[in-house]
Scaffold this motif. Structure first.
Motif, PDB file in Angstrom:
ATOM      1  N   GLU A  25      51.126  34.812  42.011  1.00  0.00           N
ATOM      2  CA  GLU A  25      52.956  34.209  41.080  1.00  0.00           C
ATOM      3  C   GLU A  25      53.341  35.774  40.783  1.00  0.00           C
ATOM      4  OE1 GLU A  25      52.410  30.924  39.628  1.00  0.00           O
ATOM      5  OE2 GLU A  25      51.994  29.611  40.669  1.00  0.00           O
ATOM      6  N   THR A  26      51.777  36.605  39.950  1.00  0.00           N
ATOM      7  CA  THR A  26      52.734  37.565  39.550  1.00  0.00           C
ATOM      8  C   THR A  26      52.363  39.108  40.332  1.00  0.00           C
ATOM      9  OG1 THR A  26      50.487  38.286  38.348  1.00  0.00           O
ATOM     10  CG2 THR A  26      51.992  36.657  37.627  1.00  0.00           C
ATOM     11  N   SER A  27      51.763  38.694  41.485  1.00  0.00           N
ATOM     12  CA  SER A  27      52.305  40.024  42.529  1.00  0.00           C
ATOM     13  C   SER A  27      53.208  39.731  43.314  1.00  0.00           C
ATOM     14  CB  SER A  27      50.838  39.578  43.296  1.00  0.00           C
ATOM     15  OG  SER A  27      50.629  38.717  44.169  1.00  0.00           O
ATOM     16  N   ARG A  28      53.690  40.831  44.062  1.00  0.00           N
ATOM     17  CA  ARG A  28      54.999  41.447  44.467  1.00  0.00           C
ATOM     18  C   ARG A  28      54.370  40.962  46.127  1.00  0.00           C
ATOM     19  NH1 ARG A  28      55.573  47.601  42.746  1.00  0.00           N
ATOM     20  NH2 ARG A  28      53.266  46.998  43.592  1.00  0.00           N
ATOM     21  N   ALA A  29      55.361  40.262  46.662  1.00  0.00           N
ATOM     22  CA  ALA A  29      55.030  39.739  48.107  1.00  0.00           C
ATOM     23  C   ALA A  29      55.730  40.346  49.391  1.00  0.00           C
ATOM     24  CB  ALA A  29      55.849  38.361  48.639  1.00  0.00           C
ATOM     25  N   ASP A  30      55.594  41.614  48.874  1.00  0.00           N
ATOM     26  CA  ASP A  30      56.039  42.766  50.279  1.00  0.00           C
ATOM     27  C   ASP A  30      54.886  43.622  49.787  1.00  0.00           C
ATOM     28  OD1 ASP A  30      57.198  43.986  47.335  1.00  0.00           O
ATOM     29  OD2 ASP A  30      58.690  45.011  48.452  1.00  0.00           O
ATOM     30  N   VAL A  31      54.150  43.653  48.878  1.00  0.00           N
ATOM     31  CA  VAL A  31      52.980  45.162  48.731  1.00  0.00           C
ATOM     32  C   VAL A  31      52.137  44.137  48.847  1.00  0.00           C
ATOM     33  CG1 VAL A  31      51.739  46.679  47.230  1.00  0.00           C
ATOM     34  CG2 VAL A  31      54.597  45.996  47.177  1.00  0.00           C
ATOM     35  N   PRO A  32      51.231  44.573  49.892  1.00  0.00           N
ATOM     36  CA  PRO A  32      49.671  44.297  50.495  1.00  0.00           C
ATOM     37  C   PRO A  32      48.636  45.125  49.396  1.00  0.00           C
ATOM     38  CG  PRO A  32      50.110  45.902  51.176  1.00  0.00           C
ATOM     39  CD  PRO A  32      51.607  46.132  51.065  1.00  0.00           C
ATOM     40  N   ASP A  33      47.741  43.950  49.029  1.00  0.00           N
ATOM     41  CA  ASP A  33      46.856  43.828  47.936  1.00  0.00           C
ATOM     42  C   ASP A  33      47.427  44.270  46.555  1.00  0.00           C
ATOM     43  OD1 ASP A  33      45.227  43.492  50.455  1.00  0.00           O
ATOM     44  OD2 ASP A  33      45.020  45.770  50.884  1.00  0.00           O
ATOM     45  N   ASP A  34      48.012  43.961  46.369  1.00  0.00           N
ATOM     46  CA  ASP A  34      48.627  43.991  44.862  1.00  0.00           C
ATOM     47  C   ASP A  34      48.163  42.837  43.578  1.00  0.00           C
ATOM     48  OD1 ASP A  34      50.868  45.039  43.063  1.00  0.00           O
ATOM     49  OD2 ASP A  34      51.847  43.215  43.104  1.00  0.00           O
ATOM     50  N   THR A  35      47.488  42.055  43.872  1.00  0.00           N
ATOM     51  CA  THR A  35      47.444  40.939  42.804  1.00  0.00           C
ATOM     52  C   THR A  35      46.027  42.144  41.556  1.00  0.00           C
ATOM     53  OG1 THR A  35      44.949  40.450  44.340  1.00  0.00           O
ATOM     54  CG2 THR A  35      46.989  39.430  44.396  1.00  0.00           C
ATOM     55  N   ALA A  36      46.378  41.745  40.266  1.00  0.00           N
ATOM     56  CA  ALA A  36      45.614  42.385  39.782  1.00  0.00           C
ATOM     57  C   ALA A  36      43.827  41.536  39.308  1.00  0.00           C
ATOM     58  CB  ALA A  36      46.009  41.102  38.320  1.00  0.00           C
ATOM     59  N   ASP A  37      42.305  42.552  39.574  1.00  0.00           N
ATOM     60  CA  ASP A  37      41.659  42.241  39.781  1.00  0.00           C
ATOM     61  C   ASP A  37      41.425  40.962  40.635  1.00  0.00           C
ATOM     62  OD1 ASP A  37      39.215  41.436  38.538  1.00  0.00           O
ATOM     63  OD2 ASP A  37      39.453  40.123  36.768  1.00  0.00           O
ATOM     64  N   PRO A  38      41.426  41.465  41.422  1.00  0.00           N
ATOM     65  CA  PRO A  38      40.677  40.048  43.169  1.00  0.00           C
ATOM     66  C   PRO A  38      38.938  40.150  42.784  1.00  0.00           C
ATOM     67  CG  PRO A  38      41.797  42.454  43.613  1.00  0.00           C
ATOM     68  CD  PRO A  38      41.775  42.518  42.271  1.00  0.00           C
ATOM     69  N   VAL A  39      39.219  38.759  43.078  1.00  0.00           N
ATOM     70  CA  VAL A  39      37.927  38.481  43.166  1.00  0.00           C
ATOM     71  C   VAL A  39      37.161  39.844  44.024  1.00  0.00           C
ATOM     72  CG1 VAL A  39      35.827  36.621  43.804  1.00  0.00           C
ATOM     73  CG2 VAL A  39      38.104  35.477  43.029  1.00  0.00           C
ATOM     74  N   PHE A  40      37.505  39.338  45.504  1.00  0.00           N
ATOM     75  CA  PHE A  40      37.042  39.845  46.001  1.00  0.00           C
ATOM     76  C   PHE A  40      38.251  41.464  47.120  1.00  0.00           C
ATOM     77  CE2 PHE A  40      33.859  36.907  47.405  1.00  0.00           C
ATOM     78  CZ  PHE A  40      32.888  37.723  46.324  1.00  0.00           C
ATOM     79  N   ALA A  41      37.941  42.560  46.811  1.00  0.00           N
ATOM     80  CA  ALA A  41      38.812  43.629  46.999  1.00  0.00           C
ATOM     81  C   ALA A  41      39.045  43.519  48.977  1.00  0.00           C
ATOM     82  CB  ALA A  41      38.958  44.989  46.332  1.00  0.00           C
ATOM     83  N   GLN A  42      40.194  43.869  49.087  1.00  0.00           N
ATOM     84  CA  GLN A  42      40.282  44.291  50.852  1.00  0.00           C
ATOM     85  C   GLN A  42      39.237  45.337  51.030  1.00  0.00           C
ATOM     86  OE1 GLN A  42      41.776  47.056  52.451  1.00  0.00           O
ATOM     87  NE2 GLN A  42      41.489  46.238  54.248  1.00  0.00           N
ATOM     88  N   GLY A  43      38.492  44.464  51.965  1.00  0.00           N
ATOM     89  CA  GLY A  43      37.485  45.994  52.543  1.00  0.00           C
ATOM     90  C   GLY A  43      35.987  45.648  51.994  1.00  0.00           C
ATOM     91  N   HIS A  44      36.380  45.150  51.304  1.00  0.00           N
ATOM     92  CA  HIS A  44      34.977  43.880  50.754  1.00  0.00           C
ATOM     93  C   HIS A  44      33.732  43.459  51.494  1.00  0.00           C
ATOM     94  CE1 HIS A  44      32.140  41.419  48.699  1.00  0.00           C
ATOM     95  NE2 HIS A  44      31.717  42.489  47.409  1.00  0.00           N
ATOM     96  N   GLY A  45      32.764  43.760  52.226  1.00  0.00           N
ATOM     97  CA  GLY A  45      31.829  42.797  52.611  1.00  0.00           C
ATOM     98  C   GLY A  45      30.321  43.857  53.038  1.00  0.00           C
ATOM     99  N   LEU A  46      29.969  44.147  53.972  1.00  0.00           N
ATOM    100  CA  LEU A  46      28.594  44.423  54.635  1.00  0.00           C
ATOM    101  C   LEU A  46      28.934  45.682  55.898  1.00  0.00           C
ATOM    102  CD1 LEU A  46      25.779  43.890  54.388  1.00  0.00           C
ATOM    103  CD2 LEU A  46      25.796  41.797  56.034  1.00  0.00           C
ATOM    104  N   SER A  47      27.952  46.804  55.752  1.00  0.00           N
ATOM    105  CA  SER A  47      27.699  47.207  55.995  1.00  0.00           C
ATOM    106  C   SER A  47      26.243  47.504  56.439  1.00  0.00           C
ATOM    107  CB  SER A  47      28.524  48.762  55.877  1.00  0.00           C
ATOM    108  OG  SER A  47      28.129  49.639  56.953  1.00  0.00           O
TER     109      SER A  47
END
Length: 58
Positions: A25-47
């Motif tokens: 609710e506090t993130s901006r809808a028009d900005v991707p990856d804008d939430t504060a302290d996400p559980v998993f950030a964009q690009g998180h994963g296994l390589s």
């Protein structure tokens, strides 16, 4: 199970996973990856590098 074709295996999140509804609710809808302290950030994963295995023979 081995990566026999010697390529790099990647499984990553295409978007971030917010920690709470308040963060959404506090993130901006028009900005991707804008939430504060996400559980998993964009690009998180296994390589896995070429020629490695994620499963060990039992």
């Amino acid at each position: 199970m081995r990566n026999v074709d010697r390529t790099v295996d990647r499984n990553v999140d295409p978007f971030e996973l917010p920690r709470s509804m308040q963060a959404v609710e506090t993130s901006r809808a028009d900005v991707p990856d804008d939430t504060a302290d996400p559980v998993f950030a964009q690009g998180h994963g296994l390589s896995l590098e070429a020629g490695t295995s994620c499963l060990q023979p039992g």
